[in-house]
Design an enzyme around this catalytic site. Structure first.
Site, short mmCIF file in Angstrom:
data_model
loop_
_atom_site.label_atom_id
_atom_site.label_comp_id
_atom_site.label_asym_id
_atom_site.label_seq_id
_atom_site.Cartn_x
_atom_site.Cartn_y
_atom_site.Cartn_z
N GLY B 30 0.91 -1.13 0.00
CA GLY B 30 0.00 0.00 0.00
C GLY B 30 0.94 1.17 0.00
O GLY B 30 1.79 1.25 0.86
N THR B 31 0.86 2.04 -0.93
CA THR B 31 2.00 2.90 -1.14
C THR B 31 1.58 4.21 -1.76
O THR B 31 0.41 4.44 -2.02
CB THR B 31 3.01 2.19 -2.05
OG1 THR B 31 4.17 2.97 -2.15
CG2 THR B 31 2.43 2.01 -3.43
#
Lengths: 307, 301
Positions: B30-31
């Site tokens: 998740g970035t």
């Protein structure tokens, strides 16, 4: 409403059943089995409480989010009953607010000597002057301070009342129990709490009037509870919240007995911040409440990362 | 159950899935990844957090992998007439790069090659696999056929891989393209959609928080007006600020901001540590190093 034309029961009705129920409802039932989101992980937050010699530190974080998104940074709710008992609450924020309100209502009732909800006969005035009730009422008027053990039992009671539809809150109750050590020759200790709860009057009178030295030591009391009020006490540290597992690991490795208050701030703060580095749902600021016996509660803000 | 009930139910499930994404049990990035074009090329930036069900498993991850670089360390030998060129070039590489020799080196280095990187978001395993496979394919192409690939070719190859396999990966492919002599940015979505983005692209769970901010601040570059495009320092400070803001809002982004400036000369790495919240009354613990200090910030692409 989809209205299917009326058919006579026949072999083709089996195909009709197959089409309608299996191919339309089954995918939805399969999708239903996705994980329901854990309410304790919706808003985030963590608490760590550690004990030293005559002092306790409780560290709370400041994140309020909705899943991955951070919404607001404000420190977690910590109820300060008086200078020797603190209750930290973490979990679903709505339940935190409801529970803290309910707890405050109970405290108010106790202060005004209305023993509602505790199974005692309600005495609206002190006119009923049997010796037992008068000693209760004088008991509460003298010591307006509640012991941490009682606060913990009260919190556990409130949580268990909602056994079937619980408050999604994991509270931590911490406090300092006064131990008055009177030095008379052999040095008997009168412990003013625990099982001799209702005989405090007598002990207080004896202690004040004497010339002997009375040293007051403070014994830390730490208790963490789950969502339905199961108490787990410790003499060292307790944790609660989404980063609970990391916190237990950090605290286990950094804690040692008989920490002074300055050391306790460092140890508790470092354990807390180290665990928060590794958690997505906690952070954005840490506040440390240091409770020292005889000195009150000090609030310390720690500098912390904002991610 | 009517179709209306179907659609409402499914839309609720999709919304719930978004909230659950942070608590999935596989290693996911998740970035926040961002690539912007500037005057001489592109600037790409990414955060550095990898998480497994809410626990940060790597807080200093590298999400930017380089696929095409100027020297792989392997030179495919060109025909014999160019061997002299090759040896001269190596000699100059070993010699001191004094300002008097700049003229000679520049004339030797007329042919710039593409430098391409991919910014990875999604499942860590899938994207690492993709990066390694693509790098291998391009190296093979360079060694066997002496063909230098461009960024556009990399992006199309990636898209074919993503389209054929069901991989959970969403990428930004950006770099300096030697065939077009400018920076290019391609965004490849989960199903294999390839889109070339004119000015910038951002992706990942944290990208939604900064879309409006980028829209407001990115200059209008219609008709390739290079005068309105950013210089390198402006682009770097913008990317830093954007990713810092996304890190602050998104729970699954965090750590440091890794930035690469890519132009015809090659790549340059910058690491930025977001500031701690130093309100005046805050106390810093003694000898407590925040996570982002130390020797472990070695850039490995």
């Amino acid at each position: 409403m989809i209205i299917y034309p009326f058919r006579k029961p026949s072999s083709s009705s089996f195909l009709f059943f197959l089409f309608f129920f299996v191919f339309q409802l089954l995918p939805i039932l399969v999708l239903c089995q996705q994980q329901q989101q854990d309410p304790l992980h919706l808003h985030g937050g963590s608490i760590l409480a550690m004990s030293g010699s005559n002092c306790i530190a409780m560290a709370v974080d400041s994140r309020f989010g909705s899943g991955p998104q951070m919404i607001h940074t404000c420190p977690r709710t910590v109820l300060l009953l008086h200078s020797r008992v603190m209750v930290g609450l973490v979990g679903l924020e709505g339940d935190v607010q409801s529970l803290s309100h309910e707890f405050s209502v109970q405290m108010e009732n106790l202060k005004l000597r209305r023993f509602l909800g505790f199974g005692f006969a309600s005495s609206s005035s002190s006119s009923s002057s049997s010796s037992s009730t008068s000693s209760y009422s004088s008991q509460w008027s003298k010591t307006t301070s509640m012991t941490p053990k009682s606060a913990s039992c009260l919190m556990s009671h409130l949580l268990y009342q909602r056994r079937t539809a619980p408050y999604y809150v994991e509270p931590i109750v911490v406090g300092l129990e006064e131990i008055k050590a009177t030095c008379r020759g052999q040095g008997n200790d009168h412990i003013s709490n625990d099982s001799n709860h209702y005989n405090d009057d007598d002990d207080d009178d004896k202690g004040d009037g004497d010339d002997q030295e009375t040293m007051i030591r403070y014994k830390p009391f730490l208790c963490a509870q789950d969502v339905i009020g199961a108490q787990s006490k410790s003499h060292a540290f307790v944790c609660s919240g989404v980063a609970k597992k990391s916190l237990y690991g950090c605290a286990e490795s950094l804690w040692r007995p008989n920490l002074s208050s300055k050391e306790l701030v460092q140890v508790c703060g470092k354990a807390f911040l180290s665990a928060l580095e590794r958690d997505c749902l906690s952070g954005y600021g840490a506040v440390l409440y240091l409770m020292e016996g005889g000195k009150g509660i000090q609030e310390i803000q720690l500098s912390c990362r904002n991610d | 159950m009517t179709w209306r009930h179907h659609s409402i139910f499914l839309s609720l499930l999709i919304a719930q899935k978004g909230i659950e994404s942070i608590l999935s049990s596989d290693v996911s990035m998740g970035t926040t990844i961002l690539a912007v074009r500037y005057r001489d090329g592109v600037v790409v930036g990414a955060d550095s957090r990898t998480s497994v069900s809410g626990y940060v498993s790597n807080r200093l991850a590298t999400k930017i992998s380089f696929i095409l670089e100027d020297d792989f360390g392997i030179y495919a030998l060109p025909p014999s007439s160019d061997v002299q060129l090759q040896s001269q070039f190596l000699k100059h590489k070993r010699a001191d790069k004094a300002s008097t020799e700049k003229k000679n080196t520049e004339s030797l280095r007329k042919d710039y090659k593409s430098t391409c990187c991919i910014c990875r978001s999604g499942s860590a395993a899938d994207t690492q696999y993709l990066a390694d496979t693509i790098r291998h394919q391009l190296l093979r192409r360079k060694v066997l056929h002496s063909m230098s690939s461009s960024v556009s070719e990399v992006a199309h190859l990636l898209k074919n891989y993503l389209h054929n396999d069901s991989l959970s990966a969403s990428l930004i492919c950006a770099g300096y393209d030697h065939k077009r002599d400018k920076g290019v940015i391609f965004s490849i979505d989960m199903g294999g959609t390839l889109m070339e983005q004119e000015g910038w692209a951002c992706n990942g769970s944290g990208s939604g928080y900064i879309l409006g901010m980028i829209d407001a601040n990115y200059p209008d570059i219609q008709n390739d007006k290079t005068s309105s495009m950013w210089r390198e320092d402006e682009a770097v400070s913008f990317v830093t600020k954007a990713i810092e803001l996304a890190i602050e809002r998104d729970g699954s982004s965090g750590g440091v901001v890794r930035i690469f400036v890519i132009n015809k000369e090659g790549k340059k790495a910058i690491i930025h540590r977001p500031a701690c919240n130093h309100a005046p009354k805050n106390v810093a613990l003694s000898k407590f190093a925040p996570a982002t200090r130390g020797n472990d910030l070695i850039n490995r692409s």
